[in-house]
Design a protein around this motif. Structure first.
Motif, PDB file in Angstrom:
ATOM      1  N   MET A 175       1.213  -1.590   0.544  1.00 38.16           N
ATOM      2  CA  MET A 175      -0.004   0.028   0.420  1.00 38.16           C
ATOM      3  C   MET A 175       0.953   0.795   0.154  1.00 38.16           C
ATOM      4  O   MET A 175       2.070   1.123   0.845  1.00 38.16           O
ATOM      5  N   MET A 176       0.137   2.299  -0.847  1.00 36.91           N
ATOM      6  CA  MET A 176       1.295   3.567  -0.596  1.00 36.91           C
ATOM      7  C   MET A 176      -0.055   4.615  -0.154  1.00 36.91           C
ATOM      8  O   MET A 176      -0.532   4.196  -0.285  1.00 36.91           O
ATOM      9  N   SER A 177       1.441   5.198   0.173  1.00 34.12           N
ATOM     10  CA  SER A 177       1.145   6.312   1.109  1.00 34.12           C
ATOM     11  C   SER A 177       0.037   7.268   0.607  1.00 34.12           C
ATOM     12  O   SER A 177       0.817   7.933  -0.850  1.00 34.12           O
ATOM     13  N   SER A 178      -0.877   8.267   1.110  1.00 37.80           N
ATOM     14  CA  SER A 178      -1.691   8.538   0.381  1.00 37.80           C
ATOM     15  C   SER A 178      -0.900  10.133   0.122  1.00 37.80           C
ATOM     16  O   SER A 178      -1.068  10.786  -1.485  1.00 37.80           O
ATOM     17  N   GLN A 179      -0.211  11.100   0.945  1.00 41.48           N
ATOM     18  CA  GLN A 179       0.507  12.000   0.912  1.00 41.48           C
ATOM     19  C   GLN A 179       2.079  10.931   0.562  1.00 41.48           C
ATOM     20  O   GLN A 179       2.830  10.490   1.208  1.00 41.48           O
ATOM     21  N   HIS A 180       2.505  11.974  -0.496  1.00 42.72           N
ATOM     22  CA  HIS A 180       4.138  11.968  -0.461  1.00 42.72           C
ATOM     23  C   HIS A 180       5.106  12.888   0.290  1.00 42.72           C
ATOM     24  O   HIS A 180       4.405  13.972   0.052  1.00 42.72           O
ATOM     25  N   GLY A 181       5.325  12.274   1.023  1.00 45.46           N
ATOM     26  CA  GLY A 181       6.052  13.111   1.761  1.00 45.46           C
ATOM     27  C   GLY A 181       5.480  14.304   2.701  1.00 45.46           C
ATOM     28  O   GLY A 181       4.172  13.430   3.300  1.00 45.46           O
ATOM     29  N   SER A 182       5.475  15.811   3.177  1.00 44.65           N
ATOM     30  CA  SER A 182       4.008  16.410   3.719  1.00 44.65           C
ATOM     31  C   SER A 182       3.383  16.985   2.677  1.00 44.65           C
ATOM     32  O   SER A 182       3.012  17.865   3.610  1.00 44.65           O
ATOM     33  N   ALA A 183       3.213  16.856   1.119  1.00 44.00           N
ATOM     34  CA  ALA A 183       2.655  17.476   0.501  1.00 44.00           C
ATOM     35  C   ALA A 183       1.366  17.790   0.344  1.00 44.00           C
ATOM     36  O   ALA A 183       0.626  16.597   0.951  1.00 44.00           O
ATOM     37  N   LEU A 184       0.625  19.241   0.633  1.00 47.68           N
ATOM     38  CA  LEU A 184      -0.662  19.129   0.759  1.00 47.68           C
ATOM     39  C   LEU A 184      -1.362  18.666  -0.467  1.00 47.68           C
ATOM     40  O   LEU A 184      -1.243  19.392  -1.148  1.00 47.68           O
ATOM     41  N   PRO A 185      -2.415  18.069  -0.339  1.00 44.34           N
ATOM     42  CA  PRO A 185      -3.601  17.450  -1.145  1.00 44.34           C
ATOM     43  C   PRO A 185      -4.587  18.723  -1.484  1.00 44.34           C
ATOM     44  O   PRO A 185      -4.696  19.763  -0.841  1.00 44.34           O
TER      45      PRO A 185
END
Length: 193
Positions: A1-11
């Protein structure tokens, strides 16, 4: 499973699969339902069959605040398009992806003790559901889509879809080992005329 946010990028708050969880106030037990229809932002699915970009996707979800984050449950449904692997005709398939996913709060025990790629996380109280939907489609869509379970496929001689061919469709085929004899018989028949 991949994290929904890469690093701390704001969706992007306005993205179709981004949900705002601020109204839940991080109070365990608080809950709200989310029912909406969005447009697929890109082609989503597998090589042979996918939800086309711009197609309606229905979200029927429940967001529930728990001690470690927001639990998202429900379904995401749409129509996937592709080609039947037997007859190569275009086809549509209703697809429903079940969702049960925890989005961990920043600084929660779950967030602190779980690897980045093992769990989804909230960023600024936003839930990016798109990677969950993409992963779910990979599990729900058939690797080899069929227009029907009993699709007869294509005629091996001419490539016509058998389902739409004439009832008497067929080809006279001669075993190549007998072709020399047929040639002699054919030339004998022509010499009689």
């Amino acid at each position: 499973m991949m994290s929904s946010q890469h690093g701390s990028a704001l969706p992007n708050r306005n993205a179709p699969f981004v949900l705002d969880a601020r109204a839940l106030n991080r109070a365990p037990g608080s809950m709200r339902e989310e029912h909406r229809v969005v447009s697929a932002p890109s082609r989503m699915g597998l090589d042979m069959i996918a939800i086309d970009k711009g197609r309606d996707v229905t979200l029927d979800l429940r967001l529930e605040s728990v001690s470690e984050g927001i639990l998202v449950t429900g379904t995401v449904s749409s129509i996937a398009s592709g080609d039947c692997v037997r007859c190569l005709e275009p086809m549509d398939l209703d697809v429903e992806v079940p969702i049960t996913e925890l989005f961990a709060y920043p600084h929660s025990v779950t967030s602190a003790t779980t690897e980045e790629e093992e769990i989804y996380r909230l960023i600024d109280d936003l839930i990016d559901l798109e990677p969950v939907v993409i992963n779910g489609l990979g599990l729900e869509l058939p690797l080899q889509p069929l227009c029907s379970e009993d699709c007869p496929g294509l005629c091996t001689d001419c490539g016509v879809p058998i389902a739409s061919a004439e009832p008497d469709h067929g080809h006279d085929t001669i075993d190549p080992r007998w072709s020399g004899l047929l040639d002699k018989m054919g030339s004998a028949d022509s010499s009689k005329n």
